[in-house]
Design an enzyme around this catalytic site. Structure first.
Site, PDB file in Angstrom:
ATOM      1  N   LYS A  35       0.843  -1.196   0.000  1.00 40.76           N
ATOM      2  CA  LYS A  35       0.000   0.000   0.000  1.00 40.76           C
ATOM      3  C   LYS A  35       0.879   1.247   0.000  1.00 40.76           C
ATOM      4  O   LYS A  35       2.088   1.183   0.243  1.00 40.76           O
ATOM      5  CB  LYS A  35      -0.911   0.005   1.228  1.00 40.76           C
ATOM      6  CG  LYS A  35      -0.162   0.070   2.555  1.00 40.76           C
ATOM      7  CD  LYS A  35      -1.116   0.074   3.728  1.00 40.76           C
ATOM      8  CE  LYS A  35      -0.334   0.180   5.050  1.00 40.76           C
ATOM      9  NZ  LYS A  35      -1.234   0.309   6.210  1.00 40.76           N
ATOM     10  N   ARG A 133     -10.980   0.794  14.934  1.00 39.72           N
ATOM     11  CA  ARG A 133     -10.773   1.540  13.690  1.00 39.72           C
ATOM     12  C   ARG A 133     -11.659   0.859  12.660  1.00 39.72           C
ATOM     13  O   ARG A 133     -12.868   0.873  12.785  1.00 39.72           O
ATOM     14  CB  ARG A 133      -9.273   1.517  13.331  1.00 39.72           C
ATOM     15  CG  ARG A 133      -8.840   2.573  12.351  1.00 39.72           C
ATOM     16  CD  ARG A 133      -7.339   2.543  12.106  1.00 39.72           C
ATOM     17  NE  ARG A 133      -6.888   1.272  11.563  1.00 39.72           N
ATOM     18  CZ  ARG A 133      -5.624   1.025  11.200  1.00 39.72           C
ATOM     19  NH1 ARG A 133      -4.698   1.944  11.371  1.00 39.72           N
ATOM     20  NH2 ARG A 133      -5.300  -0.145  10.686  1.00 39.72           N
ATOM     21  N   HIS A 165      -6.535  -6.699  13.111  1.00 40.08           N
ATOM     22  CA  HIS A 165      -5.292  -5.919  13.185  1.00 40.08           C
ATOM     23  C   HIS A 165      -5.031  -5.511  14.634  1.00 40.08           C
ATOM     24  O   HIS A 165      -5.955  -5.118  15.346  1.00 40.08           O
ATOM     25  CB  HIS A 165      -5.408  -4.672  12.309  1.00 40.08           C
ATOM     26  CG  HIS A 165      -4.105  -4.001  12.006  1.00 40.08           C
ATOM     27  ND1 HIS A 165      -3.054  -4.663  11.417  1.00 40.08           N
ATOM     28  CD2 HIS A 165      -3.675  -2.729  12.199  1.00 40.08           C
ATOM     29  CE1 HIS A 165      -2.043  -3.827  11.260  1.00 40.08           C
ATOM     30  NE2 HIS A 165      -2.396  -2.644  11.733  1.00 40.08           N
ATOM     31  N   ARG A 221       1.369 -10.700   7.733  1.00 34.11           N
ATOM     32  CA  ARG A 221       1.434  -9.535   6.848  1.00 34.11           C
ATOM     33  C   ARG A 221       2.729  -8.752   7.112  1.00 34.11           C
ATOM     34  O   ARG A 221       2.919  -8.188   8.190  1.00 34.11           O
ATOM     35  CB  ARG A 221       0.217  -8.623   7.082  1.00 34.11           C
ATOM     36  CG  ARG A 221      -1.123  -9.340   6.887  1.00 34.11           C
ATOM     37  CD  ARG A 221      -2.282  -8.360   6.879  1.00 34.11           C
ATOM     38  NE  ARG A 221      -2.414  -7.595   8.109  1.00 34.11           N
ATOM     39  CZ  ARG A 221      -3.172  -7.951   9.143  1.00 34.11           C
ATOM     40  NH1 ARG A 221      -3.877  -9.081   9.105  1.00 34.11           N
ATOM     41  NH2 ARG A 221      -3.250  -7.190  10.209  1.00 34.11           N
ATOM     42  N   TYR A 264      15.196  30.900   6.886  1.00 32.80           N
ATOM     43  CA  TYR A 264      14.078  31.678   7.398  1.00 32.80           C
ATOM     44  C   TYR A 264      14.093  31.762   8.924  1.00 32.80           C
ATOM     45  O   TYR A 264      14.282  30.767   9.624  1.00 32.80           O
ATOM     46  CB  TYR A 264      12.750  31.048   6.975  1.00 32.80           C
ATOM     47  CG  TYR A 264      12.420  31.192   5.514  1.00 32.80           C
ATOM     48  CD1 TYR A 264      12.511  32.410   4.858  1.00 32.80           C
ATOM     49  CD2 TYR A 264      11.978  30.087   4.797  1.00 32.80           C
ATOM     50  CE1 TYR A 264      12.180  32.518   3.519  1.00 32.80           C
ATOM     51  CE2 TYR A 264      11.634  30.187   3.451  1.00 32.80           C
ATOM     52  CZ  TYR A 264      11.742  31.408   2.822  1.00 32.80           C
ATOM     53  OH  TYR A 264      11.409  31.520   1.497  1.00 32.80           O
ATOM     54  N   CYS A 311      13.204  24.588   4.273  1.00 36.93           N
ATOM     55  CA  CYS A 311      12.330  25.352   3.392  1.00 36.93           C
ATOM     56  C   CYS A 311      11.585  24.406   2.442  1.00 36.93           C
ATOM     57  O   CYS A 311      11.762  23.198   2.484  1.00 36.93           O
ATOM     58  CB  CYS A 311      13.156  26.354   2.594  1.00 36.93           C
ATOM     59  SG  CYS A 311      14.225  27.394   3.619  1.00 36.93           S
ATOM     60  N   MET A 312      10.756  24.978   1.598  1.00 35.19           N
ATOM     61  CA  MET A 312       9.964  24.147   0.698  1.00 35.19           C
ATOM     62  C   MET A 312      10.845  23.311  -0.221  1.00 35.19           C
ATOM     63  O   MET A 312      10.527  22.146  -0.516  1.00 35.19           O
ATOM     64  CB  MET A 312       9.033  25.021  -0.143  1.00 35.19           C
ATOM     65  CG  MET A 312       8.103  24.220  -1.050  1.00 35.19           C
ATOM     66  SD  MET A 312       7.017  25.257  -2.056  1.00 35.19           S
ATOM     67  CE  MET A 312       5.973  26.001  -0.785  1.00 35.19           C
ATOM     68  N   ASP A 313      11.955  23.879  -0.690  1.00 36.32           N
ATOM     69  CA  ASP A 313      12.767  23.227  -1.712  1.00 36.32           C
ATOM     70  C   ASP A 313      14.222  23.022  -1.310  1.00 36.32           C
ATOM     71  O   ASP A 313      15.009  22.537  -2.137  1.00 36.32           O
ATOM     72  CB  ASP A 313      12.758  24.072  -2.991  1.00 36.32           C
ATOM     73  CG  ASP A 313      11.367  24.543  -3.356  1.00 36.32           C
ATOM     74  OD1 ASP A 313      10.549  23.694  -3.729  1.00 36.32           O
ATOM     75  OD2 ASP A 313      11.097  25.753  -3.229  1.00 36.32           O
TER      76      ASP A 313
END
Length: 375
Positions: A35, A133, A165, A221, A264, A311-313
């Site tokens: 998955k 769940r 589970h 599993r 930042y 940072c983002m990148d």
């Protein structure tokens, strides 16, 4: 041109892990869980590597994942177990995918689709043994089992499995483990009295596979452990190898004086004149922003820590006076057998107060996967 950053996946490690898990489970058949794009490693390469290692089943959360396996020509038993309203249940039935049934409404939908198609659907009834769940609640279990038995007599379904589970299998000795096993046994008794003869009964995830022989039943599993990461903190599994290495080339380096704020918010200040290395990976790629001033990195042959805000990148590493140059690889995590002193996904998880599952599955789509090993 090779990408500047990649997640390198050693498929031989996945195959080796599958063999090891089967051995640890005493030869009990193994479902390789693929998955979430094979826990971030790539669903199809992971599936094929697990099958090469002896897995006889594959497991997915979503039907679309199971259908992807079928479209790729994979014919072994496949189970998909999260079925919200509107999912392509009919396509799954036609593809001979086992459907995990967690409530009466899903069972009725499966029966209706099987009747419409003139096919027999394979279903695996999930009993909620205490995770609270997914799964059929104990008070509803008998009625759902009886409904499934009637549908089986009519030829619309084949109850191929009963499963559940664990909530706390990664906490060895937790009292809920025994309580859940007791409920599971009672659930199996109800299914037997209703005349059901499931092909497989299973409750063991990676943690239970490794530590609970009494939880093996007919199938185990292998989830996170298939990818070389142990779900139990400080539990040693000799031979288990992390399959993913995340690394990126350094984009640039620069010298800065003492007292320089970095990234930042200037959440990191240099203590002396030093060199900074810019690594072009960020939270858009799956490097958590919470790794600010925490995330471990191997660069220039030494362990270092991310300096300043992720940072983002991109993020920055203080390399002091070491001769690190653009183009050198910064390794965020990997296999210590391949890179001595490399951080592991487990270490990243501990630093960030999370689990290694989150570390490997969050690596973003713009980080290409590079596959090594395999046939």
């Amino acid at each position: 041109m090779a990408p500047f950053a990649h997640a390198r996946v050693n498929v031989d490690a996945i195959t080796s892990n599958a063999r090891l898990l089967r051995e640890r489970a005493g030869g009990t058949p193994l479902m390789g869980v693929v998955k979430a794009d094979g826990y971030g490693h790539g669903i199809l390469p992971a599936a094929r590597a697990l099958l090469a290692g002896g897995a006889s089943w594959l497991g997915t959360a979503l039907i679309k994942e199971g259908l992807e396996l079928r479209r790729a020509g994979i014919t072994v038993p496949v189970m998909s177990w999260i079925i919200p309203p509107g999912e392509p249940v009919g396509e799954a039935i036609e593809a001979d995918i086992d459907l995990g049934v967690s409530d009466r409404a899903v069972l009725e939908e499966v029966i209706a689709e099987a009747r419409r198609l003139g096919r027999t659907a394979r279903v695996q009834l999930k009993t909620d043994t205490g995770l609270n769940r997914g799964g059929v609640s104990p008070e509803d279990w008998e009625s759902v089992v009886e409904a499934a038995a009637r549908a089986e007599e009519e030829g619309f379904v084949k109850v191929s499995g009963v499963w559940s589970h664990f909530a706390c299998a990664d906490e060895i000795g937790h009292p809920s483990i025994r309580a859940q096993l007791d409920v599971f046994h009672r659930s199996l008794d109800v299914a037997e009295k209703a005349g059901l003869e499931p092909q497989v009964r299973h409750i063991a995830n990676s943690a239970a596979l490794l530590t609970l022989p009494e939880a093996r039943f007919d199938l185990v599993r292998g989830g996170i452990a298939s990818y070389g990461l142990c779900p139990i903190p400080d539990f040693d599994v000799p031979g288990l190898r992390p399959a993913m290495t995340l690394e990126s080339k350094v984009a640039l380096t620069k010298r800065v004086p003492a007292g320089s704020g970095v990234s930042y918010g200037h959440r990191y200040l240099t203590e002396h004149e030093t060199s900074l290395a810019l690594v072009p990976l960020g939270y858009a790629d799956g490097v958590p922003r919470a790794a600010t001033n925490k995330g471990p990195v191997l660069l220039g042959g030494r362990r270092r820590t991310i300096a300043g805000t992720v940072c983002m990148d991109q993020f920055v590493v203080d390399v002091e006076n070491d001769p690190v140059a653009p183009g050198e690889y910064a390794v965020l995590f990997g296999d210590p057998e391949e890179h001595p002193n490399v951080p592991t996904a487990q270490e990243w998880a501990e630093v960030l107060d999370t689990i290694p599952y989150e570390i490997v599955t969050r690596i973003g789509a713009r980080v290409p996967r590079e596959y090594v090993g395999g046939a």
